[in-house]
Design an enzyme around this catalytic site. Sequence first.
Site, PDB file in Angstrom:
ATOM      1  N   MET A 190      -7.622   1.493   3.543  1.00  0.00           N
ATOM      2  CA  MET A 190      -7.920   2.920   3.590  1.00  0.00           C
ATOM      3  C   MET A 190      -8.769   3.310   2.387  1.00  0.00           C
ATOM      4  O   MET A 190      -8.775   4.465   1.952  1.00  0.00           O
ATOM      5  CB  MET A 190      -6.641   3.746   3.637  1.00  0.00           C
ATOM      6  CG  MET A 190      -5.856   3.564   4.910  1.00  0.00           C
ATOM      7  SD  MET A 190      -4.836   4.981   5.349  1.00  0.00           S
ATOM      8  CE  MET A 190      -3.777   5.115   3.921  1.00  0.00           C
ATOM      9  N   HIS A 226      -6.454  -5.349  -2.935  1.00  0.00           N
ATOM     10  CA  HIS A 226      -7.391  -5.450  -1.815  1.00  0.00           C
ATOM     11  C   HIS A 226      -8.399  -6.570  -2.047  1.00  0.00           C
ATOM     12  O   HIS A 226      -8.700  -7.356  -1.142  1.00  0.00           O
ATOM     13  CB  HIS A 226      -8.161  -4.133  -1.634  1.00  0.00           C
ATOM     14  CG  HIS A 226      -7.313  -2.958  -1.306  1.00  0.00           C
ATOM     15  ND1 HIS A 226      -7.183  -1.870  -2.152  1.00  0.00           N
ATOM     16  CD2 HIS A 226      -6.545  -2.671  -0.224  1.00  0.00           C
ATOM     17  CE1 HIS A 226      -6.391  -0.972  -1.603  1.00  0.00           C
ATOM     18  NE2 HIS A 226      -5.977  -1.436  -0.430  1.00  0.00           N
ATOM     19  N   GLN A 265      -1.169   7.832  10.339  1.00  0.00           N
ATOM     20  CA  GLN A 265      -0.036   7.251   9.633  1.00  0.00           C
ATOM     21  C   GLN A 265       0.477   8.136   8.505  1.00  0.00           C
ATOM     22  O   GLN A 265       1.339   7.732   7.725  1.00  0.00           O
ATOM     23  CB  GLN A 265      -0.394   5.864   9.107  1.00  0.00           C
ATOM     24  CG  GLN A 265      -1.475   5.805   8.049  1.00  0.00           C
ATOM     25  CD  GLN A 265      -1.994   4.387   7.858  1.00  0.00           C
ATOM     26  OE1 GLN A 265      -2.645   3.830   8.740  1.00  0.00           O
ATOM     27  NE2 GLN A 265      -1.695   3.807   6.707  1.00  0.00           N
ATOM     28  N   LYS A 282       3.032  -6.433  -0.388  1.00  0.00           N
ATOM     29  CA  LYS A 282       3.642  -5.217  -0.928  1.00  0.00           C
ATOM     30  C   LYS A 282       4.175  -4.330   0.184  1.00  0.00           C
ATOM     31  O   LYS A 282       5.249  -3.746   0.080  1.00  0.00           O
ATOM     32  CB  LYS A 282       2.635  -4.437  -1.781  1.00  0.00           C
ATOM     33  CG  LYS A 282       3.267  -3.210  -2.451  1.00  0.00           C
ATOM     34  CD  LYS A 282       2.251  -2.382  -3.175  1.00  0.00           C
ATOM     35  CE  LYS A 282       1.454  -1.514  -2.263  1.00  0.00           C
ATOM     36  NZ  LYS A 282       2.262  -0.396  -1.670  1.00  0.00           N
ATOM     37  N   ASP A 283       3.426  -4.229   1.266  1.00  0.00           N
ATOM     38  CA  ASP A 283       3.875  -3.457   2.429  1.00  0.00           C
ATOM     39  C   ASP A 283       4.575  -4.408   3.396  1.00  0.00           C
ATOM     40  O   ASP A 283       4.101  -4.653   4.511  1.00  0.00           O
ATOM     41  CB  ASP A 283       2.683  -2.781   3.089  1.00  0.00           C
ATOM     42  CG  ASP A 283       1.948  -1.862   2.129  1.00  0.00           C
ATOM     43  OD1 ASP A 283       2.526  -0.832   1.754  1.00  0.00           O
ATOM     44  OD2 ASP A 283       0.810  -2.195   1.745  1.00  0.00           O
TER      45      ASP A 283
END
Length: 408
Positions: free
Chosen positions: A101, A108, A132, A240-241
């Site tokens: 995003m 990233h 989201q 992490k997610d």
Amino acid sequence: MFARTIRRAASSRAAATTTLTSPAVMTMPRCSSSQQPTTTTIIPTIRTMASSSSSARSPNLSSRETIPSTRIRVLRSVDSVRAWRKPHQVDQRIVGLVPTMGALHEGHLSLIRAAARESHEVVVSLYVNPAQFGVHEDLDSYPQTWATDCAALARLDRALADDGANLGRVSAVFAPSTADMYPSGFPGQAVDSKGSFVSITPVGEVLEGASRPTFFRGVATVCMKLFNIVQPDRVYFGQKDVQQTVVIRKMVRDFRMPIEVQIGPTTRESDGLALSSRNVYLGERRRKVATVLNRALKAAEQQYGSGSGALDREAILGAAQKVTTDTLAEQMALAPEDRVTYEVDYISLSDPETMEELSEVDPKKGGILSGAVKMLPVEAPQPGEDLGHSGGPAVRLIDNIILSPSPT
């Protein structure tokens, strides 16, 4: 890896194509065709190069946007991505996709590096997906850093070009509009919104899904669109997610998608704080205390791996809860102009495939320690104090640690 990886051979790549995701909520700056970089410094805008040969084939390719001083294409429509993708499919070149995003950080970039090692062509999507975000969440203030992101990608691509270990480089940025991503119109952010959604249940309904009931619906929907549009061979997500990775892997498996899901390790600051685009909200004071979640999870991990070999939920999570409770008590003992307050949303010990809560860890299977903490706004701001991006609103931080199965 705690979930099964989905693989496909190069010879069986799907020929069908559909839709994808990228920054459509924000308006991207464009440069006129006369703008050219005058030095080796990256100009953080987009230049357009006329392409008469492509315009004869398709009006969507009548101009070729690139990040200045690079070969990185900027693709803003579904049609342009499909036109770009088709020859790579014919040539059986491996395409890797890194969905983001924007507000790119080292986490990233590490995923993009991983994609370049294994893919001939790397696509980075930059799209702030409104689906989201909840109705009262931070969509309007979410960091939008198009120029900085382009500059970071240009620097990274030059470094990738100098590294002979890479299979490929960054080939394209996909930056669509919301109108293109949601051709029937954006359905809204409410739980009862009507529209075309992808829901992965029950794994998407617990933990983060319980606190943010539309989050994984939005993630799964936009990823399905991105996968359909780009038709990647591999997709790259960060640990992490962690619940998001479980949701995506389940979606790929259940919908029989010929995609390999790769998970990169969590990238952290030197003090353990997991990198996140939302960290810019913290400001100086809250940043010092924001490590509380990571410290709590590490305490639980140590309990699991201690000499006593604790496997029960109470012992493992008790160690984490002690850290969060003691840290908050220390902060509350300070004056309002010095302290930081937070709320613990959850600390979880869950199954690595279903995210269901465990009463005891099976040492042959391991588990996932995860948590979410809301850092509350600074109580008594001081003159000139750095409160963080957008005035320092409440910041929800998540983190996790994988409890690896025992080797025997």
